[in-house]
Design a protein around this motif. Sequence first.
Motif, PDB file in Angstrom:
ATOM      1  N   HIS A  21       1.396  -4.511  -3.987  1.00 36.94           N
ATOM      2  CA  HIS A  21       0.730  -4.466  -5.289  1.00 36.94           C
ATOM      3  C   HIS A  21       0.514  -5.884  -5.805  1.00 36.94           C
ATOM      4  O   HIS A  21       1.401  -6.742  -5.715  1.00 36.94           O
ATOM      5  CB  HIS A  21       1.573  -3.685  -6.295  1.00 36.94           C
TER       6      HIS A  21
ATOM      7  N   ARG B 292       4.680  -0.023  -0.310  1.00 34.07           N
ATOM      8  CA  ARG B 292       3.688  -0.328  -1.350  1.00 34.07           C
ATOM      9  C   ARG B 292       3.515  -1.835  -1.489  1.00 34.07           C
ATOM     10  O   ARG B 292       4.509  -2.565  -1.601  1.00 34.07           O
ATOM     11  CB  ARG B 292       4.115   0.265  -2.689  1.00 34.07           C
TER      12      ARG B 292
ATOM     13  N   ASP C 276      -3.659  -2.144  -5.280  1.00 33.62           N
ATOM     14  CA  ASP C 276      -2.485  -1.382  -4.878  1.00 33.62           C
ATOM     15  C   ASP C 276      -2.757  -0.702  -3.544  1.00 33.62           C
ATOM     16  O   ASP C 276      -3.799  -0.060  -3.365  1.00 33.62           O
ATOM     17  CB  ASP C 276      -2.147  -0.326  -5.938  1.00 33.62           C
TER      18      ASP C 276
END
Length: 758
Positions: free
Chosen positions: A222, A220, A243
């Motif tokens: 972000h 991930r 994101d």
Amino acid sequence: MNLKPIKSAIALAVLSTLSVNAAAETDSSMEEVSVVVKKLTRANHVIDSSMTKQVPNITSVIGVMNKLPGISINEGDAFGGDDWSTSITMRGFSIDGNQQQLGMTIDGIPNGGSNYGGGAKANRYLDTENMETVEVSQGTSDISSASLEALGGTFNFVSSQPLMSQETKIAYTQGDHNASRYFVRHDTGEIFGNTTAYASYSQTSTSRWVGEGSNGGSERQHAEVKFVTDLGQLNITGRLSYDDADEDNYNSVTREQFDATPDWDRLTWNWTGVPHIDQYFAEGWSTLRENTLGYVKFEYDIDSTMAFQVTPYFHKNSGRGDWIPPYLASPVDTNGNPTNKGGENSGNVTFTDALGNPLTKIEGCSATHPFPYNSGPAYHEDCFADGAVPVMSYRHTHYEKQRTGLTANFDLTIANNDISMGLWMEKTDRDESRDWHKVIDARTYHHFDSAPYWIQYDNEFTTDTLKLYVEDTISFDDFTLNIGAQKYMVDVEKFDKFVNQVTGKVDSDSDVLFSIGGIYQVNDEIELFAGFSENFSAIKDGVLERDSSSLTQIEPETAENMELGLRYNTQDIQFSATYYQIDFENRITFIAPGSDTGGIDYTIGTNGSYLNVGGIESNGFELSLNYRINDNLSVYSSYTNNDSTYVGNAVGFESGQKVVDSVDDMFVVAADYTQGDLYAGASVKYTGDRGAADSYTIFDLNAGYSAQIQNSPFKTIDIAFVVSNVTDEDYLSTGTGNGTTFFIGAPRTATITFTTSF
């Protein structure tokens, strides 16, 4: 419970409110009286700062709510890094793979739905370090909430404000399951004499806790930017978040499979070259999503009695969901001719010769592969000619969504009336398509051809939403009355790109929805409150995905919520108790078509239908207590008792039957201790039976050291250690909405986070 007579009384009360003019003026602002509740005419709770310490920063912001009364958060992943296996239940309402019955907003901006196919929960928009709090309205939702799913309440995730002084924060987290996370945030402090701002970035990487080696995981990236500009009467706030998540999923299992192997979800982590087995290869079950959300909020105080707020916003969502079927489909059109676009699958090819020609199974062959799923002889190479080549597909479902919208609110104080009126309008364009790619060589790995051999469907959905509301809060010394009305107008349309025309349309306008509530201040410490509201959930565009859904017979979902409660607040004690009753009508559910695969129906496409299947009745009570024993020690506890049953006699949802995945009893006790620069905490949560899933109890610990540093480039240092599921309990966490399969809860997991600022 028959709530119909109340509706007529509310309608009269709304009209009579317009003529109320008392001489005395009273400050009726919604003051926050504690970290547990706000002074509202409905049940509500907010996140205490100690709750954020009980979970590591690497955890999804959704998991922070798990200790609040009435709420059960279940995630298959140890850190909430798999949207597929995440569910939220509250008072018999759910957000899961099949249902979206709870509203969710970020700084009051709608999240665009919480479903897997094109939706995005709050964890896609907000990092834990940038979260100020979560405002939870159980049952009776905030009338101004911008959501099409708020049948059973709303969650508003509030982002933190920029700091007034310049500061840079850096954090690093390391933990079990190869977990690592980097976070940096820079606050500008005050610039230009009227503006504060910050920008942050994080990168998170974890492995699935099930299995080893190539068992998948999540990645991930972000980023967030926020600014606040104060121009006197005008205040401007802007925020942008991005994101990018790549998650390998968890698989749900039956109770019998869990009892046999409580630490295995039946996905594999070694490529065997046998398609029937490799269809369960963990790295082939994936969720890929990108989300960008931005807004600019204008707040203008006209004078001491009038103010308005306007917030335009936009949201872009794109992504993909992956599976690896153990065959090649054979699509044909309506005339039975081969096609690469639309049509339906006429049969599965499991083996071919060296030239790619389909092979037929040897008659009478009964060879099977030893694997704990359905094994048909057509999947075994011995049932085909010598030199048979196994074949597979890589199935992609593509999701694209763009939303533009605006929320607006006007506040007016006249004598003892605080009147609020506003609107929410939004246009959503969502594309969904599915294509099938040939795996190049199923004997070696799942690498696939970039060009699909079949585009199964390609549709565009347009949703136009308009919500209007008005609310009056009237103060009479120790008594405050709140009366409101709202109405939704929602139009949904489906455009089939294969035939280039609109093939489905449904309007799901609501009736005028009334709400009424009151607070009676018994004394400085005790207040009584009561409330009633009519909640609404529009028909989703997903209903139009199914060709056989009878749109003329489907009604929007509605719920009538009634609450009675008490709050007790002193300097050291905050206590609340709430009793509720809910009538939920016109519940919409998906009825899948019959499947002859004995396993996953990969070609389900647009088959099946959505139907109204009766309703649900829920009643129960919630208790919460926050007690500051002394300057060093505080204790928090909550208890929930809930009884949710189906109403009506729909097949599979018979009247009196317990609602699938609903929890009857939950109990939480947590303690937090500080001594100088040291802090520590412990919590335990009991979750009761959920049909086929047994009750379970999870024990968590946290400890840390936080200090300011003198005569150093660094301002502060913080070391936080968190262990979840300390006793390593085996348990079934979230259900899938069918009452027969569940995701397995994560084992004992430890993390340590180092944070410094300068």
